[in-house]
Each structure stands twice: as structure tokens, then as C-alpha cells.
Design an enzyme around this catalytic site. Structure first.
Site, short mmCIF file in Angstrom:
data_model
loop_
_atom_site.label_atom_id
_atom_site.label_comp_id
_atom_site.label_asym_id
_atom_site.label_seq_id
_atom_site.Cartn_x
_atom_site.Cartn_y
_atom_site.Cartn_z
N ARG A 41 4.38 0.65 -6.30
CA ARG A 41 4.70 -0.08 -5.17
C ARG A 41 3.59 -1.37 -5.25
O ARG A 41 3.85 -2.25 -4.42
CB ARG A 41 4.04 0.62 -3.94
N TRP A 71 -3.02 -2.52 -1.56
CA TRP A 71 -2.61 -3.84 -2.00
C TRP A 71 -3.34 -4.68 -0.97
O TRP A 71 -2.90 -4.82 0.06
CB TRP A 71 -1.30 -4.06 -2.06
N GLU A 82 9.06 -12.60 -13.39
CA GLU A 82 8.28 -11.74 -12.79
C GLU A 82 7.50 -10.86 -13.67
O GLU A 82 6.47 -10.51 -13.55
CB GLU A 82 9.25 -10.62 -12.03
N LYS A 96 6.44 -3.41 -4.89
CA LYS A 96 7.96 -2.87 -4.92
C LYS A 96 8.61 -3.34 -3.50
O LYS A 96 9.60 -3.79 -3.47
CB LYS A 96 7.99 -1.46 -5.24
N HIS A 145 20.57 -34.68 -13.60
CA HIS A 145 19.82 -35.32 -12.38
C HIS A 145 18.53 -34.99 -12.36
O HIS A 145 17.83 -35.19 -11.27
CB HIS A 145 20.79 -34.81 -11.10
N ASN A 199 -1.44 1.52 6.16
CA ASN A 199 -0.29 0.52 5.28
C ASN A 199 0.00 -0.47 6.33
O ASN A 199 0.59 0.04 7.43
CB ASN A 199 0.85 1.29 4.63
N GLY A 200 -0.21 -1.75 6.15
CA GLY A 200 0.42 -2.54 7.29
C GLY A 200 -0.78 -3.74 7.58
O GLY A 200 -1.75 -3.83 6.82
N CYS A 219 0.71 -0.99 0.10
CA CYS A 219 -0.06 0.12 0.13
C CYS A 219 0.62 1.19 -0.06
O CYS A 219 1.89 1.36 0.52
CB CYS A 219 -0.84 -0.05 1.31
N GLU A 269 19.16 -14.53 -11.41
CA GLU A 269 18.64 -13.12 -11.53
C GLU A 269 17.81 -13.06 -12.96
O GLU A 269 16.92 -12.44 -13.16
CB GLU A 269 19.46 -12.12 -11.38
N LYS A 296 13.79 -12.40 -13.25
CA LYS A 296 13.26 -11.39 -14.40
C LYS A 296 12.34 -11.69 -15.11
O LYS A 296 11.07 -11.11 -15.32
CB LYS A 296 14.36 -10.50 -15.08
C1 F6R Z 1 12.62 -8.57 -7.91
C2 F6R Z 1 12.55 -7.83 -6.83
C3 F6R Z 1 12.35 -8.61 -5.49
C4 F6R Z 1 13.04 -7.76 -4.42
C5 F6R Z 1 12.67 -8.35 -2.94
C6 F6R Z 1 13.49 -7.47 -1.91
O1 F6R Z 1 12.95 -7.94 -9.14
O2 F6R Z 1 12.51 -6.60 -6.82
O3 F6R Z 1 12.49 -9.92 -5.55
O4 F6R Z 1 14.42 -7.80 -4.71
O5 F6R Z 1 11.53 -8.10 -2.63
O6 F6R Z 1 13.54 -5.98 -2.02
P1 F6R Z 1 14.70 -5.52 -1.20
O7 F6R Z 1 15.74 -5.44 -1.96
O8 F6R Z 1 14.11 -4.02 -1.35
O9 F6R Z 1 14.85 -5.96 0.14
#
Ligand code: F6R
Length: 611
Positions: free
Chosen positions: A31, A78, A491, A606, A507, A104-105, A2, A484, A488
Site C-alpha cells: 500500500r 504513509w 511510475e 496502492k 504543434h 489511517n486517514g 497507511c 497507460e 507505467k
Molecule cells: C497506476 C495506478 C493508479 C491507480 C489510481 C486509481 O498504476 O495504480 O494510477 O490506477 O490511483 O486507483 P483505483 O483504480 O483503485 O481507483
């Protein structure tokens, strides 16, 4: 998660508050959210507009930006408690419709409170945990407390995590706030004061901010701020004011079609800034010392940041000959029994607010471990609670998928591994200088990698978008980068992807491989890895796999690839910096080609401020 934004104007200044909050909501969109709304106090009358859907659609339907008034608060929701719906959208109001809240929370004890309030005759409109708080405030207010006292009493009764804003029709120039475990900042402007979940939401109006701490409550008016620590007494806000360096431009798309694409292209700049920051920061050496004195070193993070920690652990082993234990933050419980005084935990989080990582850090600290934080947001929760804080300088990252924060984390952590190795005498100064020279090319390497791969990424995405599944394989120092790449595409392009050490294929996973199955090979610059990966590529090719190589321009494996993303040839230590951009671009173009929004992938937020 949120997002929250509130504005409170000075009585002698004219500011279009509806517009401010509407624009703030748009800046908070990244976010992640499913509904949104605003509440304003206009000439003593509380007005709420809210609903499920995109902010731009709600604007057309309800005219969010047309609200006026000396105070306006807004929210992007959210869903956690209760499905996304018009009714569950924030703000929520009390029974009389004169008090409104955004939150938020998560309120952990909302069930007990709700039952009690219902017994006292309160009628609940939504299924949210948040609504309970506004009825609780109403309960105290109705019994004769002044707005701020009623607000404080209610806050002291709730358990859980929260960033809360509340407005009263009877207090038309004031926003009340409370914060615990969810981020909240105050922006101090000339014509108004602001309260928001993050800095980009207020950057258009001010760069003077106060990052609120856990347990703080208070209120802002158009020209004043009052803060106190709940149960402990007033805090002098001026001691906490700082001027942020981020520009408004850095928090807007600046001509790119998406934030993600802009942020991919910002990597060379972000790497230079991070390098520059490190060169003048004695904190890196302090962190090395703490590590050198430690009995054991643990490293934790979530998602993309976790991949940066895997790179760090590999660098520590290969360069410093040191064993550190990386783990996914949400799994911290498994490591806790062995943690003691003398241990160190390095917590990596670009936002500095990820709840899983924060929880791990707190639990380790409680058992006597020292904390080192690596973050991109100054003064955020994890660095604040750590003994030492190191910062990447990537600027605000708005796209939900992490890009520039990953490559800058990899750069910073590589330097930390080097500095630690030097301090421990594992490498000579001349060796350090050689590694450091390679790392200082980071910006140039990323720029080349982006320029060389963008056209090809567009082309390859036309085929990749039709695939259901893809493997990302590598070995050793290339594996975190392969992981990584897989994250990407998963996601933002919604293609199932798996990354694993290439030696594992036989395996199990190779059973899935058939004609046309895409396999991305991340090849670090290292003769040993090239040799062993050759065998792995051939076993995939023999089964008809479509081989996509991400490899140094001078690799010996070029002819093996159906698609070859050339990256500049450099030391293995820079693998995340050279090899990640092509995979970021591949994910980006596949996503847009599928008609998706890479900045706001479904179900993702985010900053994940819940466990
Ligand atoms: C992937 C992504 C998430 C964050 C994860 C940790 O693209 O953005 O996997 O990396 O939620 O976020 P931080 O780095 O803010 O702790």
C-alpha cells in the site's frame, strides 16, 4: 496509504500474535509506507515498538514479531501530517502510556482539538493528527468513562476520514475500532479475530470477513464482535459476514521476483475469470438499461482506471454512436454545475476506495445522478454507494502499479459498451456476436502478447534505462493504451514520459526530439490509423528518434520500427488487452534493471484514500 492490522486471540487458543501482525504488516507493504510499528498488551502492560524504515529492517532492529499478548495492533504509515520519523510512526500513546492507537486517514479538526487538549495539560510527542485522538480518549477515560464509552465519545468528536484501532492496557482482550471513509475489514477466525485495512492481510487465517461501513464503531475480542452505527444503535454483524473467494496463494508472489511481474502474467487468468463472471451476471444488462434511460452519461476514474474509461468512451462512440463524458475524478467540481436528475455517472476504481472517485460519485449522487460502479473489490466503498455494481475478477492486485485490473476493466467496459449498443439498437445481434467473439479471445490474446514480448522487453530495457524521457504516441482508439504505457514507465522506472495524440507532435512536443530520443508508437489494428501514423512515425524518424512500435503482427508499418513489439492481430476493441502487456513488461524490466522496486515505487500508494 497507511495499513492497519490487529489480532485478538481467544483465551483458550494459542496463537503467536506478534508473528501474525508482523506477517500482516508485510502483506500491507504494497500500500506504500515510510514507517511502521506495533503495540501489544501483555499481561496488562502496553508495549509499543515503532520506527522509520522498512518493516524487515525494523524487525531486525526492534523485533516486531517477538511481541506477545492477547491483543496486538500494527500499522504501516504513509506520512501526511509530520515527516516520516520514529516519533511520528504509529502506534501513538496517551500521556500515561496505557492507551495506544493506529489510524489511517486524516483528522481534519485536529488543530482545534490539540490546542484544547494542550490547555488541559496533555503533552504531545509527535506532529501527527492521529495522536490527538488518543489523548482525547484518555481525557474521557480519566474522567471515569469505561474504555468503550471513552473511545466512542472521542470518535464522535473527530472530523475527517479514519480507520482506527485502539487498545487499552486495562482491556487486555479487546480491540476497539471505528471507520469512516478509510477501508477496514474484520476477519473472523477460529483461534482469533482480526481487523485490517484489507482482505489479503488476514487471508492466511480466514476467508470469513465483514466489510465495515462508514459510521460504524465497535470492538472485537477473540471470540466476539460488537458493531454499532454511531448514534444509531447496534448492527447485527452476522448479517454482513461473507466468504471471499480469494486464496492466500493469489495474494503471495508464488515464485515471481515481484508481485507486478506475477500480476502481468496473471492477466490471461484474470481475463477468463472476468469473462466468466460477466456471462452469468444480469447486472451488465441492468447497467445498460440505466445508461439507455439516462439523459447524459458521465464516466470518472483516476490514474490507470481513467485510461480504461477513455477506452470505454471511445467504444461507446464508435460502436453505439453515443457520446459520454469521461473526466478525471479529482476534477469533478468542473462538471457538477450541469449535473441533474436523469444523468448517470459510471465510476471506475479497481480498489473501490479511491477518495477522489468516491467524492465525485457522492457529489453526483447528491445532485440526483444514478451511479454505476466498476470495481475489483466486492463490497468496497464505491460499489456499496452505487445503484449498480459491476465487478472485474482480477483477484487481489498487490503491486502498486495497476496491471491486470486495467486489462480486465477494459474487457468489462467493452462488453458494457456492446451490450448498451445492442440494447439501443445501434448494432444487430449478429454484429454483437462478432464483437463478442473477438472479446472472448481476450485471455488468449493477452497470453500471446506476454509470451511474444517478454524477451524483447528485457533487451530493450537495457537501452531504455539510460534515457531521461520518452514519448508514447497513438491516435484514436490506441490513445488510452498509449497513456497507460506512459504512466507505467513513469511510475516504476522513474523515466519522464508523455503520451499524446500523434497528430499533436508538430504543434510543440517534437521540439524535444533529437538523435536517440525514444518514441513508442501504439498502433491499433485499423487501416486508417496505420495510414495516418505512418506520417507521424516518419516525422519522428527524420529527427533521429528511436522508434519503438507496439503493433499487430501483420501491420504494414513493421519496417518503420527500430524495435518491433509484435502483438496478436485482433479487433481494435481489444487494443488495451493486446498492446498493454509489452509496455507493462518494458516498464517492469527497466525498473528492475535500474535497481528499483517496481512493487513499491517511491511516493506512491496502492489505494489513495486521501484527496
Ligand atoms: C497506476 C495506478 C493508479 C491507480 C489510481 C486509481 O498504476 O495504480 O494510477 O490506477 O490511483 O486507483 P483505483 O483504480 O483503485 O481507483
Amino acid at each position: 496509504m497507511c495499513g492497519i492490522i490487529g489480532v485478538c486471540t481467544r483465551v483458550d487458543k494459542k496463537l503467536n500474535t506478534g508473528d501474525v501482525v508482523y506477517k500482516g504488516l508485510l502483506r500491507l507493504e504494497y500500500r506504500g509506507y515510510d514507517s511502521a510499528g506495533v503495540a501489544s498488551v501483555e499481561q496488562g502492560v502496553l508495549r509499543v515498538l515503532k520506527g522509520k524504515g522498512k518493516i524487515a529492517d525494523l524487525e531486525k532492529r526492534l523485533g516486531l514479531s517477538r511481541v506477545r499478548g492477547s491483543v496486538v495492533i500494527g500499522h504501516t504509515r504513509w506520512a501526511t501530517h509530520g515527516a516520516p520519523s520514529d516519533v511520528n510512526a504509529h502506534p501513538h500513546t496517551d500521556c500515561t502510556g496505557t492507551i495506544a492507537i493506529v489510524h489511517n486517514g486524516i483528522i481534519e479538526n485536529y488543530r482545534e482539538l490539540k490546542e484544547e487538549l494542550a490547555r488541559r495539560g496533555h503533552v504531545f510527542k509527535s506532529e501527527t493528527d492521529t495522536e490527538v485522538v488518543v489523548h482525547l480518549i484518555e481525557e474521557f477515560y480519566k474522567s471515569g468513562d469505561r474504555p468503550y464509552d471513552a473511545f466512542k465519545k472521542a470518535v464522535s468528536m473527530i472530523r475527517g476520514s479514519y480507520a482506527i484501532l485502539v487498545v487499552f492496557a486495562s482491556a487486555p482482550n479487546t480491540i476497539f475500532f471505528a471507520k469512516k471513509d478509510s477501508p477496514l475489514v474484520i476477519g473472523l477466525g477460529d483461534a482469533a479475530n482480526f481487523v485490517a485495512s484489507d482482505i489479503p492481510a488476514v487471508l492466511e487465517y480466514t476467508r470469513r470477513v465483514i466489510t465495515l461501513r462508514d459510521g460504524w464503531v465497535g470492538f472485537v475480542t477473540g471470540d466476539s464482535v460488537f458493531i454499532e452505527e454511531l448514534g444509531k444503535g447496534p448492527v447485527n454483524p452476522m448479517e454482513y459476514v461473507r466468504v471471499v473467494e480469494w486464496s492466500l496463494e493469489s495474494a503471495s508472489k508464488g515464485g515471481y521476483s515481484h508481485f507486478m511481474l506475477k500480476e502481468i502474467h496473471e492477466q490471461p487468468r484474470a481475463l477468463v475469470d472476468t469473462l466468466y463472471g460477466l456471462s452469468s451476471d444480469p447486472t451488465l444488462r441492468e447497467a445498460s438499461k440505466v445508461m439507455a434511460e439516462a439523459r447524459r452519461v458521465f464516466i470518472t476514474a483516476a490514474g490507470t482506471s481513467y485510461h480504461a474509461t477513455l477506452h470505454f468512451a471511445a467504444a461507446l462512440a464508435k460502436i453505439a454512436g453515443a457520446l459520454a463524458t469521461p473526466f478525471v475524478a479529482s476534477e469533478y467540481e468542473a462538471y457538477l454545475p450541469v449535473v441533474r436528475e436523469g444523468d448517470v455517472l459510471i465510476a471506475v476504481s479497481q480498489s473501490g476506495e479511491t477518495m477522489d472517485t468516491l467524492k465525485a460519485a457522492r457529489a453526483f449522487k447528491e445532485r440526483g445522478a444514478k451511479l454505476i460502479a466498476v470495481s475489483n473489490v466486492v463490497d468496497s466503498a464505491i460499489p456499496r454507494e452505487s445503484d449498480i455494481a459491476l465487478y472485474t475478477r482480477a483477484g487481489p492486485e498487490i503491486g502498486v502499479a495497476a496491471t491486470k485490473t486495467f486489462t480486465t476493466q477494459a474487457l468489462l467496459l467493452s462488453f458494457l459498451a456492446l451490450d448498451y449498443a445492442l440494447l439501443r439498437g445501434a448494432i444487430l445481434k449478429s454484429e454483437y456476436d462478432e464483437y463478442a467473439r473477438e472479446l472472448s479471445r481476450a485471455s488468449d490474446l493477452a497470453a500471446k502478447s506476454i509470451a511474444w514480448s517478454e524477451g524483447l522487453a528485457k533487451k530493450v530495457s537495457e537501452m531504455l534505462r539510460l534515457k531521461q524521457s520518452v514519448y508514447y504516441l497513438s491516435r484514436g482508439v490506441g490513445l488510452p493504451t498509449a497513456m497507460e504505457g506512459a504512466l507505467k514507465i513513469k511510475e516504476i522506472a522513474y523515466i519522464h514520459a508523455e503520451a499524446y495524440p500523434a497528430g499533436e507532435s508538430k504543434h510543440g512536443p517534437i521540439a524535444l526530439v533529437e538523435e536517440g530520443f525514444p518514441v513508442v508508437f501504439v498502433v491499433p489494428r485499423d487501416a486508417y490509423y496505420e495510414k495516418v501514423l505512418l506520417g507521424n512515425i516518419q516525422e519522428m524518424k527524420a529527427r533521429g528518434a528511436w522508434i519503438i512500435g507496439v503493433a499487430p503482427e501483420d501491420t504494414s508499418l513493421g519496417e518503420q520500427f527500430d524495435v518491433f513489439f509484435r502483438v496478436p492481430s485482433s479487433h481494435w476493441l481489444t487494443t488495451p488487452i493486446t498492446h498493454t502487456p509489452p509496455m507493462q513488461l518494458l516498464a517492469y524490466y527497466t525498473s528492475t534493471l535500474k535497481g528499483l522496486d517496481p512493487d513499491k515505487p517511491r511516493n506512491l500508494a496502492k489505494t489513495v484514500t486521501v484527496e
